[in-house]
Design an enzyme around this catalytic site. Structure first.
Site, PDB file in Angstrom:
ATOM      1  N   SER A 291       0.823  -1.219   0.000  1.00  8.86           N
ATOM      2  CA  SER A 291       0.000   0.000   0.000  1.00  8.86           C
ATOM      3  C   SER A 291       0.851   1.261   0.000  1.00  8.86           C
ATOM      4  O   SER A 291       1.940   1.295   0.597  1.00  8.86           O
ATOM      5  CB  SER A 291      -0.902   0.000   1.238  1.00  8.86           C
ATOM      6  OG  SER A 291      -1.501   1.262   1.441  1.00  8.86           O
TER       7      SER A 291
ATOM      8  N   GLU B  59       0.218   3.667   1.719  1.00  8.68           N
ATOM      9  CA  GLU B  59       0.259   4.126   3.106  1.00  8.68           C
ATOM     10  C   GLU B  59       1.599   3.780   3.772  1.00  8.68           C
ATOM     11  O   GLU B  59       1.935   4.329   4.813  1.00  8.68           O
ATOM     12  CB  GLU B  59      -0.892   3.516   3.911  1.00  8.68           C
ATOM     13  CG  GLU B  59      -2.261   4.097   3.591  1.00  8.68           C
ATOM     14  CD  GLU B  59      -2.474   5.496   4.178  1.00  8.68           C
ATOM     15  OE1 GLU B  59      -1.835   5.817   5.202  1.00  8.68           O
ATOM     16  OE2 GLU B  59      -3.260   6.261   3.604  1.00  8.68           O
TER      17      GLU B  59
ATOM     18  N   TYR C 239      -1.868   0.542  10.429  1.00  8.69           N
ATOM     19  CA  TYR C 239      -2.123  -0.137   9.149  1.00  8.69           C
ATOM     20  C   TYR C 239      -0.882  -0.063   8.254  1.00  8.69           C
ATOM     21  O   TYR C 239      -0.446  -1.066   7.689  1.00  8.69           O
ATOM     22  CB  TYR C 239      -3.324   0.506   8.457  1.00  8.69           C
ATOM     23  CG  TYR C 239      -3.503   0.069   7.020  1.00  8.69           C
ATOM     24  CD1 TYR C 239      -4.075  -1.159   6.712  1.00  8.69           C
ATOM     25  CD2 TYR C 239      -3.108   0.891   5.960  1.00  8.69           C
ATOM     26  CE1 TYR C 239      -4.242  -1.565   5.392  1.00  8.69           C
ATOM     27  CE2 TYR C 239      -3.273   0.497   4.645  1.00  8.69           C
ATOM     28  CZ  TYR C 239      -3.837  -0.729   4.365  1.00  8.69           C
ATOM     29  OH  TYR C 239      -3.997  -1.126   3.064  1.00  8.69           O
TER      30      TYR C 239
END
Length: 327
Positions: free
Chosen positions: A127, A129, A151
């Site tokens: 990801s 992120e 996360y």
């Protein structure tokens, strides 16, 4: 006929990927946690040809059973607790599922294909992120990772574990570092779908306001249907590698609001939007924009749906969902 096993098959990406693989003649198996999964009916309606197997990313023995049943040529690990805001509320569970779950499926594949670990090709859903407090603009495969949420940290663990299994055991294991990708199938808790649903309801006179967090956060948003094609292309390469998948464009939440409200004929949208402090992240990720040159060069992939088309697609889908019966 190739066989594929998809974890997270009931999620947005799992559903688009299942249809893509079926269209290419694959026999597709979807891993579902428990027979009473509330999304089971959704995947059965969306892609009835998908064969459901039960398993849990936290239970390696169940993953081995699923592999023995599906006997896959390819495994796509899309299963995760993927809502960033929730990861602060339950950091431990997020770390176990989104992080350790990757180790469990990699180890299960290694044990299943013990004679030749490379015979089962593996895709890990990494990801954007992971970049968090970005150290380089745009972000590419070599950019330093600096996650700013539980996360993101869990995704970094899974990403490096995938690299480790590739280098240690010769597994054909690739990671797609996917930037934000949306669709009408996106869950209503995500900001893009939260906005498209609210805009539809406001246009239909069903509500008057929507509460949001940081309107100035910038993201690189693409269409999930385009991005799952990149996943498939990665596993068709002779050698495994890691790829950034992105549009190379960045848009603030305000621009998403502009397009969405204008699409339903509302230009003065500010009166319908309330900024609520509870929706601000403890540590914000302000700017994400990806460089997908490697994916475009090596995979021949490029995004097809524009940002404006994506927003309007999502609003139209929610207008259809929210219309009163018989209208």
């Amino acid at each position: 006929m190739k066989r594929a096993l998809i974890t997270g098959v009931t999620g947005q990406d799992g559903m688009y990927l299942s249809r893509l693989l079926l269209s290419k003649g694959y026999e597709v198996y979807g891993l579902v946690r428990g027979q009473n999964n509330p999304k089971l009916d959704v995947i059965k309606a969306w892609a009835p040809e998908v064969k459901i197997v039960t398993g849990d990313l936290l239970d390696q023995s169940s993953l081995l059973r699923a592999l023995n049943e599906a006997q896959p040529d390819e495994v796509y690990n899309l299963g995760a607790i993927s809502f960033v805001a929730y990861s602060w509320e339950n950091a431990q569970l997020t770390s176990q599922v989104t992080g350790l779950g990757v180790l469990n499926i990699l180890e299960a594949i290694r044990l299943y294909a013990h004679d030749d670990p490379s015979k089962v090709r593996f895709y890990q859903a990494s990801s954007s992120e992971m970049f968090g407090r970005v150290q380089e603009v745009p972000q590419r495969e070599t950019t330093l990772l600096w996650p700013r949420s539980p996360y993101g940290v869990a995704k970094v663990y899974g990403h490096y574990m995938t690299i480790n299994y590739r280098e240690s055991y010769g597994m054909h294991a690739s990671s797609g570092i996917l930037f934000n990708h949306e669709s009408p199938l996106r869950g209503p808790e995500f900001v893009t779908r939260k906005i498209s649903k609210a805009v539809a309801r406001i246009a239909l006179g069903l509500q008057d306001q929507v509460s949001l967090g940081n309107l100035d956060a910038k993201r690189d948003w693409g269409f999930a249907g385009d991005y799952v094609e990149a996943m498939w292309l990665m596993l068709q390469q002779d050698e495994a590698s890691d790829y950034v998948v992105s549009t190379g464009e960045t848009h603030p939440v305000r621009e998403y609001l502009d397009i969405a409200f204008n699409h339903v004929g509302i230009s003065d949208w500010e009166k319908h939007v309330y900024q609520d402090p509870q929706f601000f992240r403890p540590a914000e990720v302000d700017l994400l924009i990806g460089d997908s040159a490697k994916a475009q060069d090596k995979l021949g992939w490029k995004p097809k749906v524009s940002f404006k088309e994506l927003v309007e697609m999502m609003v139209d889908a929610d207008l259809e969902r929210e219309k009163p019966a018989g209208a």
